[in-house]
Design a protein around this motif. Sequence first.
Motif, mmCIF file in Angstrom:
data_model
loop_
_atom_site.group_PDB
_atom_site.id
_atom_site.type_symbol
_atom_site.label_atom_id
_atom_site.label_comp_id
_atom_site.label_asym_id
_atom_site.label_seq_id
_atom_site.Cartn_x
_atom_site.Cartn_y
_atom_site.Cartn_z
ATOM 1 N N UNK A 179 0.878 -1.318 -0.202
ATOM 2 C CA UNK A 179 0.025 0.020 -0.018
ATOM 3 C C UNK A 179 0.798 1.291 -0.152
ATOM 4 N N UNK A 180 0.459 2.481 -0.512
ATOM 5 C CA UNK A 180 0.890 3.640 -0.445
ATOM 6 C C UNK A 180 1.135 4.253 0.751
ATOM 7 N N UNK A 181 2.127 5.128 1.211
ATOM 8 C CA UNK A 181 3.094 5.329 0.345
ATOM 9 C C UNK A 181 4.368 4.223 0.503
ATOM 10 N N UNK A 182 4.898 4.211 -0.652
ATOM 11 C CA UNK A 182 6.428 3.361 -0.549
ATOM 12 C C UNK A 182 7.376 4.445 -0.548
ATOM 13 N N UNK A 183 8.312 4.190 0.214
ATOM 14 C CA UNK A 183 9.546 5.171 -0.017
ATOM 15 C C UNK A 183 10.764 4.636 -1.018
ATOM 16 N N UNK A 184 11.158 5.443 -1.915
ATOM 17 C CA UNK A 184 12.155 4.985 -2.865
ATOM 18 C C UNK A 184 13.458 5.549 -2.528
ATOM 19 N N UNK A 185 14.629 5.148 -2.184
ATOM 20 C CA UNK A 185 15.806 5.772 -2.136
ATOM 21 C C UNK A 185 16.384 6.225 -3.366
ATOM 22 N N UNK A 186 16.413 7.742 -3.609
ATOM 23 C CA UNK A 186 16.933 8.152 -4.827
ATOM 24 C C UNK A 186 15.677 7.752 -6.069
ATOM 25 N N UNK A 187 15.831 8.494 -7.171
ATOM 26 C CA UNK A 187 14.914 8.313 -8.184
ATOM 27 C C UNK A 187 15.154 6.981 -8.527
ATOM 28 N N UNK A 188 14.001 6.025 -8.759
ATOM 29 C CA UNK A 188 14.349 4.468 -9.011
ATOM 30 C C UNK A 188 14.890 4.194 -10.186
ATOM 31 N N UNK A 189 14.652 5.262 -11.218
ATOM 32 C CA UNK A 189 15.745 5.507 -12.528
ATOM 33 C C UNK A 189 15.746 6.876 -12.661
ATOM 34 N N UNK A 190 16.735 7.099 -13.675
ATOM 35 C CA UNK A 190 16.881 8.412 -13.984
ATOM 36 C C UNK A 190 15.970 9.001 -15.152
ATOM 37 N N UNK A 191 14.699 9.027 -14.835
ATOM 38 C CA UNK A 191 13.932 9.302 -15.882
ATOM 39 C C UNK A 191 12.392 10.337 -15.097
ATOM 40 N N UNK A 192 12.424 11.352 -15.530
ATOM 41 C CA UNK A 192 11.443 12.077 -14.803
ATOM 42 C C UNK A 192 10.094 11.773 -15.142
ATOM 43 N N UNK A 193 9.748 11.344 -16.516
ATOM 44 C CA UNK A 193 8.438 10.767 -16.789
ATOM 45 C C UNK A 193 8.298 9.607 -15.711
ATOM 46 N N UNK A 212 9.519 8.756 -12.982
ATOM 47 C CA UNK A 212 9.501 9.147 -11.570
ATOM 48 C C UNK A 212 8.101 9.897 -11.163
ATOM 49 N N UNK A 213 7.565 10.770 -12.036
ATOM 50 C CA UNK A 213 6.316 11.400 -11.885
ATOM 51 C C UNK A 213 5.454 10.447 -11.807
ATOM 52 N N UNK A 214 5.099 9.501 -12.713
ATOM 53 C CA UNK A 214 4.196 8.511 -12.824
ATOM 54 C C UNK A 214 4.257 7.545 -11.702
ATOM 55 N N UNK A 215 5.278 7.285 -11.096
ATOM 56 C CA UNK A 215 5.276 6.366 -9.826
ATOM 57 C C UNK A 215 4.857 7.234 -8.626
ATOM 58 N N UNK A 216 5.228 8.535 -8.688
ATOM 59 C CA UNK A 216 4.853 9.427 -7.499
ATOM 60 C C UNK A 216 3.404 9.647 -7.566
#
Length: 313
Positions: free
Chosen positions: A33-47, A49-53
Amino acid sequence: MRGMDVLLASPRGFCAGVERAIEIVEKSLEVFGAPVYVWHEIVHNRHVVEALAAKGARFVESHDEVPDGAVLVFSAHGVSKAVVAEAQRRGLKRIDATCPLVTKVHLEAMRYHKLGYSLILIGHKGHPEVVGTMGQAPEGAIQLVQNVAEAAQIQVPHPDKAAFLTQTTLSVDEARDIVAALRGRFPAIQGPAKDDICYATQNRQNAIRGLAPKVDAVFVLGSPNSSNSSRLKELASTLGAKGYLVESAADIRPEWLDGVRRVGVTAGASAPEHLVQEVVRVLREKGGGQVEEMASTPEHVTFPLPPELQAAR
Ligand code: SF4
């Protein structure tokens, strides 16, 4: 008048490590369940990261941002032993999305350190993968070399017992030159046969080698902090095409297409395919002629999810 042809590089875009890392965050959200914390951007792509956020992932850069009892996912780039130890001390639920090809480098770093080698990492200072790999041994145990000039200067405690490792997303050509310089300095140096550059980085660079000489400009989909995407842009420029790193079709400036008859498109390992298709659509609207795919090395690599998420697949 004939339009502007589009050549699509293949392979391009998501690699197996990125697909796995994104799936790990999505499954973690499903299971815990949300929220799940992620150390640093999971991968280096803004799109990405925004979709997962938007689905409930919270991207953090320090333990202070993670509440007690939370789920913490380590990004595809890997983390230092200290980050893991602190998460463990705080009793956080840890899920490791480190790409298995980065973990392989971590294991080598630990092995060489344990055997008493003077260890050199070839990579870019400050990149999270480099920070994570250097953090597999005590501070100061691994020295960083970023270019041939530094390789020519570096002093190590045991010149006859040295070893090297590399970041997985380097320029193949640059890494080769740095490794050669180190071998010249330390003839007994141990390390991988060539380097630790991963299959995905190599294949995407090879595809650009075939494509760039045939086009006037190359658009690389990728975020500016994506190492492998930046290397693709540089390589395209080295090979005589104008290289542009773009995060989406919206970044393409009309003047970049002035006088361009053939344009190449590729994507770094963390850039989703829908962004590529959007670029192709925009280029066609701007007068594109044929769209042709230039296939090179086929890829069939997949990595399993961590055991705690496998049932959710
Ligand atoms: S670029 Fe290479 S090392 Fe990085 S996640 Fe993809 S496969 Fe793994």
